[in-house]
Design an enzyme around this catalytic site. Structure first.
Site, PDB file in Angstrom:
ATOM      1  CG  HIS A 121      -1.899   0.996   1.402  1.00  0.00           C
ATOM      2  ND1 HIS A 121      -1.624   2.282   1.790  1.00  0.00           N
ATOM      3  CD2 HIS A 121      -3.237   0.943   1.211  1.00  0.00           C
ATOM      4  CE1 HIS A 121      -2.755   2.979   1.841  1.00  0.00           C
ATOM      5  NE2 HIS A 121      -3.751   2.189   1.493  1.00  0.00           N
ATOM      6  CG  ASP A 198       0.516  -2.370   6.240  1.00  0.00           C
ATOM      7  OD1 ASP A 198      -0.483  -2.557   6.952  1.00  0.00           O
ATOM      8  OD2 ASP A 198       0.492  -1.710   5.184  1.00  0.00           O
ATOM      9  CD  GLN A 201      -6.845  -4.660   4.123  1.00  0.00           C
ATOM     10  OE1 GLN A 201      -7.830  -5.347   4.386  1.00  0.00           O
ATOM     11  NE2 GLN A 201      -6.942  -3.391   3.820  1.00  0.00           N
ATOM     12  CE  LYS A 224      -7.204  -0.083   6.318  1.00  0.00           C
ATOM     13  NZ  LYS A 224      -7.984   0.179   5.103  1.00  0.00           N
ATOM     14  CB  CYS A 361      -3.641   3.251  -1.610  1.00  0.00           C
ATOM     15  SG  CYS A 361      -4.847   4.518  -1.308  1.00  0.00           S
TER      16      CYS A 361
HETATM   17  N1  7TS Z   1      -1.751  -0.648   4.738  1.00  0.00           N
HETATM   18  C1  7TS Z   1      -2.665  -1.441   4.171  1.00  0.00           C
HETATM   19  C2  7TS Z   1      -2.290  -2.849   3.781  1.00  0.00           C
HETATM   20  C3  7TS Z   1      -3.950  -0.956   3.963  1.00  0.00           C
HETATM   21  O1  7TS Z   1      -4.863  -1.744   3.408  1.00  0.00           O
HETATM   22  C4  7TS Z   1      -4.265   0.375   4.321  1.00  0.00           C
HETATM   23  C5  7TS Z   1      -5.606   0.989   4.014  1.00  0.00           C
HETATM   24  C6  7TS Z   1      -3.287   1.135   4.953  1.00  0.00           C
HETATM   25  C7  7TS Z   1      -2.024   0.596   5.133  1.00  0.00           C
HETATM   26  C8  7TS Z   1      -3.565   2.502   5.484  1.00  0.00           C
HETATM   27  O2  7TS Z   1      -4.471   2.423   6.542  1.00  0.00           O
HETATM   28  P1  7TS Z   1      -5.071   3.741   7.206  1.00  0.00           P
HETATM   29  O3  7TS Z   1      -6.123   3.245   8.133  1.00  0.00           O
HETATM   30  O4  7TS Z   1      -3.960   4.430   7.880  1.00  0.00           O
HETATM   31  O5  7TS Z   1      -5.639   4.538   6.063  1.00  0.00           O
HETATM   32  N2  7TS Z   1      -6.266   0.393   2.918  1.00  0.00           N
HETATM   33  C9  7TS Z   1      -7.346   0.879   2.287  1.00  0.00           C
HETATM   34  C10 7TS Z   1      -7.936   0.203   1.217  1.00  0.00           C
HETATM   35  O6  7TS Z   1      -7.573  -0.866   0.770  1.00  0.00           O
HETATM   36  N3  7TS Z   1      -8.989   0.926   0.791  1.00  0.00           N
HETATM   37  O7  7TS Z   1      -9.080   2.033   1.531  1.00  0.00           O
HETATM   38  C11 7TS Z   1      -8.058   2.020   2.464  1.00  0.00           C
END
Ligand code: 7TS
Length: 403
Positions: A121, A198, A201, A224, A361
């Site tokens: 990401h 990370d 997910q 999430k 992303c």
């Molecule tokens: N890393 C992964 C693997 C992610 O899926 C996401 C967000 C992030 C980092 C960033 O997370 P945040 O909560 O700090 O924004 N992924 C997604 C997605 O797949 N669609 O919208 C956000």
């Protein structure tokens, strides 16, 4: 399907209608829905108990402080971290990775290497790239195979005594690949590198045990995994966090302050400047409680059944599946041949079906597959077979409308 977890009842949003249809929510990789218990806990706190933390001698502040401490404790147990000092509250995965890139980055020097993978990401690319620009470090990227798995041989070849940090996703948000985290960590440790995972997910799909993994850092976002937005967690090994300078500075993270110098608070507060996201921390604690009531083995089996069904049914349509077909989470990424992903998303939306379309992303990963965008349906244990059927029916409508 043999098992039906039947959990939709716990999630009020899932029992609403969207554009005249029952909502079919298939964007769980972007954010998950919140169970009643989380909504009620947050509402109760704000309605009846609101107060700040770590300051007040009065009851409300003491209660708020205790609830935030309890939440930290339940996260420590949930991740099987060795100590509460290793649980840092941040805004989300993005902030957690930035924190490490800045603070651990201060310990790095020109020529040191950071290794990531092609699956990442943007949140796990840009902070490292910017760190490299600041400090003259070198960013290396381990490639994937055509079927969406990490190329372990290439990964091994890229590791050397110059590698100071390896950072990779536990599960790819874009194509669902589950990385062989333990094996990757073992290989990274052999060259003396630190490892960041990370886990954005992963926490809602797998049982995560940071001591068993033996990673140095693990990050996830509350929203999430059934909690609110604006709160996330950075797990870090205590000894390493001790060596790192603070990321942000100001109130709450200090011990003493004069105009000439300051001393910093003990872990974890050294990394928690400013008034924390109190109600969000409490909401996340309740989400953890909810997850503790689930059987992750059962969830994994159930989600794999949803995934298999989705892959089988999509395979019968004129679509191209992107990424792996096995060792993956219940995320399907695909393109409908001859139709733009955004048009597909719009038509599905008219049917009350929420999917994400775009690059998710992960622009470098899209480039790897020579597509600019995909349609992504990401499942959760509260989805069911009818949701898969609705998606397939929606995709048939796309063909009817657009030929
Ligand atoms: N890393 C992964 C693997 C992610 O899926 C996401 C967000 C992030 C980092 C960033 O997370 P945040 O909560 O700090 O924004 N992924 C997604 C997605 O797949 N669609 O919208 C956000």
């Amino acid at each position: 399907m043999t098992t039906m977890l039947n959990k939709k009842v716990d999630f009020p949003v899932l029992n609403t209608t969207m554009r005249g249809n029952d909502l079919v929510y298939l964007d769980n990789a972007a954010t998950t829905q919140k169970p009643k218990s989380v909504l009620e806990t947050m509402n109760h706190f704000l309605t009846k108990e609101n107060g700040t933390v770590n300051r007040g001698v009065y009851f409300l502040s003491q209660e708020a402080t205790k609830k935030c401490d309890d939440s930290r404790k339940s996260i420590q147990l949930f991740l099987n971290a060795a100590s509460e000092k290793e649980i840092i509250f941040v805004k989300g995965t993005t902030e957690a990775i930035n924190l490490v890139a800045y603070s651990y980055g201060e310990l790095l020097k020109a020529g040191d290497e950071i290794l990531i993978t092609e699956l990442e990401h943007h949140a796990n690319i840009v902070p490292w790239q910017q760190l490299c620009l600041r400090r003259g470090c070198i960013l290396k990227v381990a490639p994937i195979t055509d079927d969406g798995h990490l190329d372990l041989n290439e990964f091994k070849k890229l590791l050397s005594s110059k590698t100071k940090l390896v950072s990779f996703c536990h599960i790819s948000n874009s194509i669902g690949t589950i990385n062989p985290a333990k094996e990757m960590i073992k290989l990274a440790k052999e060259v003396g590198a630190k490892v960041m995972i990370d886990g954005a997910q992963a926490v809602s799909h797998l049982k995560v045990d940071v001591q068993d993994l033996d990673c140095d850092f693990y990050a996830f976002s509350g929203h999430k995994c059934f909690g609110p937005t604006g709160i996330g967690v950075l797990y870090g090994k205590e000894a390493l966090l001790e060596k790192m300078p603070p990321f942000m500075t100001g109130g709450d993270m200090i011990e003493t302050v004069s105009f000439q110098s300051s001393s910093f608070a003990e872990l974890p507060r050294k990394f928690e400047a400013g008034t924390p996201a109190i109600v969000e921390i409490i909401g996340l604690g309740e989400a953890i409680k909810y997850m503790n009531s689930l059987d992750f083995t059962e969830i994994q089996e159930y989600e794999q059944k949803l995934l298999n069904l989705a892959q089988e049914k999509l395979g019968e349509l004129d679509v191209r599946l992107i990424g792996p077909t096995h060792t993956k989470a219940a995320i399907v990424s695909f393109v409908v041949n001859g139709v733009h992903a955004h048009d597909v998303g719009t038509i599905l939306d008219m049917e009350g079906i929420a999917v994400r379309v775009g690059h998710h992303c992960t622009q470098p990963l899209m480039k790897r597959y020579k597509v600019s965008s995909t349609i992504r349906a990401s499942f959760c244990f509260y989805n069911n077979m009818d949701d898969v059927d609705a998606l397939v029916r929606g995709l048939k409508k796309v063909r009817e409308f657009l030929g």
